[in-house]
Write a protein that holds these residues in place. Structure first.
Motif, PDB file in Angstrom:
ATOM      1  N   LEU A  11       0.858  -1.182   0.000  1.00 47.13           N
ATOM      2  CA  LEU A  11       0.000   0.000   0.000  1.00 47.13           C
ATOM      3  C   LEU A  11       0.895   1.233   0.000  1.00 47.13           C
ATOM      4  CD1 LEU A  11      -2.861   1.369   0.472  1.00 47.13           C
ATOM      5  CD2 LEU A  11      -2.244   1.338   2.904  1.00 47.13           C
ATOM      6  N   VAL A  12       0.627   2.167  -0.903  1.00 47.70           N
ATOM      7  CA  VAL A  12       1.350   3.443  -0.926  1.00 47.70           C
ATOM      8  C   VAL A  12       0.311   4.552  -0.818  1.00 47.70           C
ATOM      9  CG1 VAL A  12       2.908   4.951  -2.200  1.00 47.70           C
ATOM     10  CG2 VAL A  12       3.233   2.470  -2.298  1.00 47.70           C
ATOM     11  N   VAL A  51      -5.480  -1.570  -7.095  1.00 47.66           N
ATOM     12  CA  VAL A  51      -6.627  -0.660  -6.969  1.00 47.66           C
ATOM     13  C   VAL A  51      -6.083   0.708  -6.576  1.00 47.66           C
ATOM     14  CG1 VAL A  51      -8.687  -0.081  -5.636  1.00 47.66           C
ATOM     15  CG2 VAL A  51      -8.348  -2.417  -6.441  1.00 47.66           C
ATOM     16  N   SER A  52      -6.436   1.729  -7.340  1.00 45.82           N
ATOM     17  CA  SER A  52      -5.932   3.087  -7.113  1.00 45.82           C
ATOM     18  C   SER A  52      -7.080   4.081  -7.147  1.00 45.82           C
ATOM     19  CB  SER A  52      -4.912   3.476  -8.191  1.00 45.82           C
ATOM     20  OG  SER A  52      -3.745   2.699  -8.111  1.00 45.82           O
ATOM     21  N   GLY A  53      -6.863   5.204  -6.465  1.00 44.76           N
ATOM     22  CA  GLY A  53      -7.864   6.255  -6.489  1.00 44.76           C
ATOM     23  C   GLY A  53      -7.468   7.410  -5.596  1.00 44.76           C
ATOM     24  N   PRO A  54      -8.346   8.403  -5.468  1.00 38.71           N
ATOM     25  CA  PRO A  54      -8.047   9.565  -4.629  1.00 38.71           C
ATOM     26  C   PRO A  54      -7.746   9.143  -3.194  1.00 38.71           C
ATOM     27  CG  PRO A  54      -9.966   9.980  -6.006  1.00 38.71           C
ATOM     28  CD  PRO A  54      -9.643   8.534  -6.163  1.00 38.71           C
ATOM     29  N   ARG A  76       5.877  14.179  -6.183  1.00 33.87           N
ATOM     30  CA  ARG A  76       4.914  15.047  -5.513  1.00 33.87           C
ATOM     31  C   ARG A  76       3.529  15.042  -6.182  1.00 33.87           C
ATOM     32  NH1 ARG A  76       6.180  19.146  -2.208  1.00 33.87           N
ATOM     33  NH2 ARG A  76       8.317  19.228  -3.020  1.00 33.87           N
ATOM     34  N   SER A  77       3.504  14.995  -7.507  1.00 35.90           N
ATOM     35  CA  SER A  77       2.219  15.086  -8.207  1.00 35.90           C
ATOM     36  C   SER A  77       1.328  13.871  -7.981  1.00 35.90           C
ATOM     37  CB  SER A  77       2.454  15.280  -9.710  1.00 35.90           C
ATOM     38  OG  SER A  77       3.251  14.228 -10.234  1.00 35.90           O
ATOM     39  N   HIS A  78       1.866  12.811  -7.361  1.00 38.02           N
ATOM     40  CA  HIS A  78       1.068  11.614  -7.092  1.00 38.02           C
ATOM     41  C   HIS A  78       0.513  11.601  -5.670  1.00 38.02           C
ATOM     42  CE1 HIS A  78       3.685   9.425 -10.334  1.00 38.02           C
ATOM     43  NE2 HIS A  78       2.839  10.296 -10.864  1.00 38.02           N
ATOM     44  N   HIS A  79       0.732  12.687  -4.922  1.00 33.15           N
ATOM     45  CA  HIS A  79       0.348  12.666  -3.516  1.00 33.15           C
ATOM     46  C   HIS A  79      -1.153  12.635  -3.300  1.00 33.15           C
ATOM     47  CE1 HIS A  79       4.444  14.338  -1.924  1.00 33.15           C
ATOM     48  NE2 HIS A  79       4.568  13.229  -2.622  1.00 33.15           N
ATOM     49  N   GLN A  80      -1.935  12.978  -4.290  1.00 34.93           N
ATOM     50  CA  GLN A  80      -3.388  12.921  -4.129  1.00 34.93           C
ATOM     51  C   GLN A  80      -3.922  11.500  -4.302  1.00 34.93           C
ATOM     52  OE1 GLN A  80      -5.672  14.607  -7.510  1.00 34.93           O
ATOM     53  NE2 GLN A  80      -3.657  15.030  -8.417  1.00 34.93           N
ATOM     54  N   TRP A  81      -3.018  10.551  -4.593  1.00 37.05           N
ATOM     55  CA  TRP A  81      -3.427   9.169  -4.860  1.00 37.05           C
ATOM     56  C   TRP A  81      -3.044   8.243  -3.711  1.00 37.05           C
ATOM     57  CZ3 TRP A  81      -5.921   7.389  -9.264  1.00 37.05           C
ATOM     58  CH2 TRP A  81      -6.063   8.318 -10.292  1.00 37.05           C
ATOM     59  N   THR A  82      -3.825   7.177  -3.570  1.00 38.83           N
ATOM     60  CA  THR A  82      -3.435   6.035  -2.751  1.00 38.83           C
ATOM     61  C   THR A  82      -3.669   4.785  -3.597  1.00 38.83           C
ATOM     62  OG1 THR A  82      -3.906   7.086  -0.638  1.00 38.83           O
ATOM     63  CG2 THR A  82      -3.917   4.683  -0.682  1.00 38.83           C
ATOM     64  N   CYS A  83      -2.737   3.845  -3.523  1.00 39.51           N
ATOM     65  CA  CYS A  83      -2.877   2.636  -4.339  1.00 39.51           C
ATOM     66  C   CYS A  83      -2.442   1.416  -3.537  1.00 39.51           C
ATOM     67  CB  CYS A  83      -2.072   2.749  -5.637  1.00 39.51           C
ATOM     68  SG  CYS A  83      -0.409   3.427  -5.455  1.00 39.51           S
TER      69      CYS A  83
END
Length: 427
Positions: free
Chosen positions: A155-156, A190-193, A164-171
Motif C-alpha cells: 500500500l502506498v 486498486v488506485s484512487g483519490p 509530488r504530483s502523485h500525492h493525491q493518490w493512494t494505491c
C-alpha cells in the motif's frame, strides 16, 4: 453551526492530517533532516528511486506502448485467463469506492485499466493509462512498481509516493505469480483519490490475487488432464521410453520410465531431434496441447499428414498422423476458419492477408496474431509463423462437405464465403 463532528468529517480530517504528516516526513527525509524514518518498504523504495535519478517534484512521462504491442502483450499474457475472476471479485468494490482496477505485466506495463470514469480521467492526466510503464525507475515509489520489487502486497498512501504530483493518490497492489513455478506474472492494483481510500483495500487486493492464482492452478491441472487423456493411447503404442508434456514441459504421462514433474524444454521448441538434460538425445513430436518426447533412438520423421475435416457443420476437427499413430483435435469455429485459410493458401499468409480473409480488413492483423498465438499453443509444431503456414514437411489435406454451401456455414469470413461460391475476395 453545531460543534459536533460527523463520522465523515472526522474521517476526512484524519485523512488530511495523515497526508500532512507524511508530506512533512517526506520533505525531512529528502533533505536529510528526518529524525523519523518512513515505513521500511517505503524507505527502501525511496532509496532505490533516488538512486535511479527520479525527480521528486516532476512526473517523468514515458511514451506508452503502441496499439499493436499492447494487444500482443494482452493476448499472450497468462493473466488474460483470470480477468473474469478479477472483474467479479474486485471491480464492483473499486467502482463503488470511486477507484480503478489496474492489471500490469511483470514489466510493470499497464495492460488493463477499468473502473470509475472520473478517476480514469484523473489517471490519464498523470500518464496512468493502458500501455504505460509504472515501474519505480520511471514513476518513483508506487504500489505497482514497489510490489514488483518487494514481491509482496504493498500500500502506498498519499505522500509516500516519491513524486509530488502523485500525492493525491493512494494505491494498493499485489503481485501475481505463476502457481506452478513461482514466476512473477504481473500485479493487480486498486488506485484512487487518497481521501476516499478504505483501509481494508490492501487486504481485499491480496485476497483477490490469491484467488486469481488459484484459478491459474486449476486451469493448469485441467489442461494437463486433457493432455493426459489424449496422450494415453499414443504412449500405449510406443515401444521404448517416452513422455507427454505440456508446452511448458510439465509432464502429463510417461512410458518406460518414472515420470519427472517437469522437463526443461527449449524456449521455442520445434519438432525433430534435440538434446534434453537428464534424458540425452530425444525426438520431439507435436500433440494437441503439448509434445511427445521420444527418448533416445534415431531421428523420427515429422508427421506428414494433417487432415482438416470440415464435413460436419459445427464439428470441425484436425487429425494428425505420425510415427506414434494419430490424434484428433476438435476446433473452435475461428480456429477452423484459420486452418482452412492456411490449407487453401499453402504458399503462406501474412497476418494482414489473413485479416482480409477473415474480416475483410487488413488492419485487424493484431487480432489475427493473437488468435494464431492461441492456436499454435494447442498445435505446437504444426504451424510456422512470420509468415503463417503449415510447418515444413507437413502437407495439409482437406475433407470438405459435398455441398459447398455447407462449408463452415455460419462463417461470414470473406475467404470462406468465396469458397462457398458466395462472392467476396479469397486473397
Amino acid at each position: 453551526m453545531s460543534e459536533r463532528t460527523t463520522g465523515g468529517d472526522a474521517g476526512a480530517h484524519d485523512s488530511r492530517a495523515t497526508a500532512r504528516r507524511l508530506a512533512a516526513l517526506r520533505e525531512a527525509t529528502l533533505s536529510g533532516d528526518g529524525a523519523e524514518a518512513p515505513r521500511a518498504v517505503i524507505d527502501a523504495s525511496w532509496r532505490r528511486v533516488r538512486g535511479c535519478g527520479v525527480d521528486p517534484d516532476h512526473d517523468r512521462r514515458e511514451r506508452p506502448l503502441n496499439v499493436a504491442e499492447l494487444e500482443h502483450r494482452k493476448a499472450t499474457s497468462p493473466l488474460s485467463a483470470v480477468l473474469p475472476v478479477l472483474h467479479e471479485a474486485l471491480l464492483p468494490a473499486a467502482n463503488a469506492a470511486q477507484q480503478i482496477m489496474v492489471v500490469t505485466d511483470a514489466d510493470g506495463l499497464v495492460l488493463w485499466l477499468e473502473g470509475s470514469a472520473p478517476v480514469r480521467r484523473m489517471a490519464d492526466r498523470h500518464g496512468f493509462d493502458k500501455g504505460c510503464d509504472w515501474t519505480e525507475p520511471v514513476v518513483g515509489t508506487n504500489a505497482i512498481g514497489t510490489a514488483l520489487v518487494a514481491r509482496r502486497p504493498v500500500l502506498v498512501h498519499s505522500a509516500e509516493h516519491f513524486v509530488r504530483s502523485h500525492h493525491q493518490w493512494t494505491c494498493a497492489a499485489a503481485p501475481l505469480h505463476d502457481p506452478r513455478d513461482g514466476r512473477l506474472l504481473g500485479t493487480v492494483d486498486v488506485s484512487g483519490p487518497a481521501h476516499g481510500f478504505h483501509p481494508a483495500t490492501l487486504a481485499l487486493v491480496s485476497a483477490v490475487a490469491k484467488l486469481a492464482e488459484g484459478e491459474l492452478r486449476e486451469r493448469h491441472h485441467t489442461a494437463v488432464e486433457r493432455l493426459r487423456s489424449t496422450a494415453a493411447p499414443v504412449l500405449a503404442r510406443i515401444g521404448g521410453r517416452a513422455l507427454a508434456v505440456d508446452p511448458d514441459g510439465w509432464v502429463a504421462g510417461a512410458v518406460g520410465l518414472a515420470p519427472p514433474d517437469r522437463v526443461a524444454l527449449p524456449k521455442s521448441p520445434e519438432p525433430g531431434p534435440l538434446w534434453l538434460p537428464r534424458h540425452g538425445p530425444c525426438v520431439l513430436e507435436p500433440l494437441p496441447g503439448g509434445w511427445l518426447i521420444r527418448i533416445g533412438g534415431e531421428r523420427t520423421p515429422q508427421p506428414r499428414r494433417a487432415l482438416l475435416d470440415l464435413t460436419e457443420p459445427g464439428r470441425a476437427a484436425l487429425t494428425v498422423s505420425g510415427p506414434a499413430g494419430s490424434w484428433t483435435h476438435g476446433l473452435s469455429p475461428r480456429h477452423a476458419e484459420l486452418l482452412f485459410l492456411l490449407a487453401t493458401h499453402p504458399e503462406e499468409r501474412t497476418a494482414a492477408e489473413l485479416a482480409r480473409d477473415l474480416f475483410g480488413d487488413g488492419g485487424r492483423a493484431v487480432t489475427v496474431r493473437a488468435e494464431l498465438s492461441r492456436l499454435r499453443r494447442h498445435l505446437a509444431g504444426l504451424l510456422a509463423h512470420r509468415p503463417y503456414r503449415f510447418a515444413d514437411g507437413i502437407v495439409p489435406e482437406l475433407r470438405l462437405p459435398s455441398d459447398p454451401g455447407q462449408l463452415l456455414p455460419h462463417s461470414v469470413a470473406p475467404g470462406v464465403r468465396a469458397a462457398r461460391g458466395e462472392g467476396g475476395p479469397s486473397a
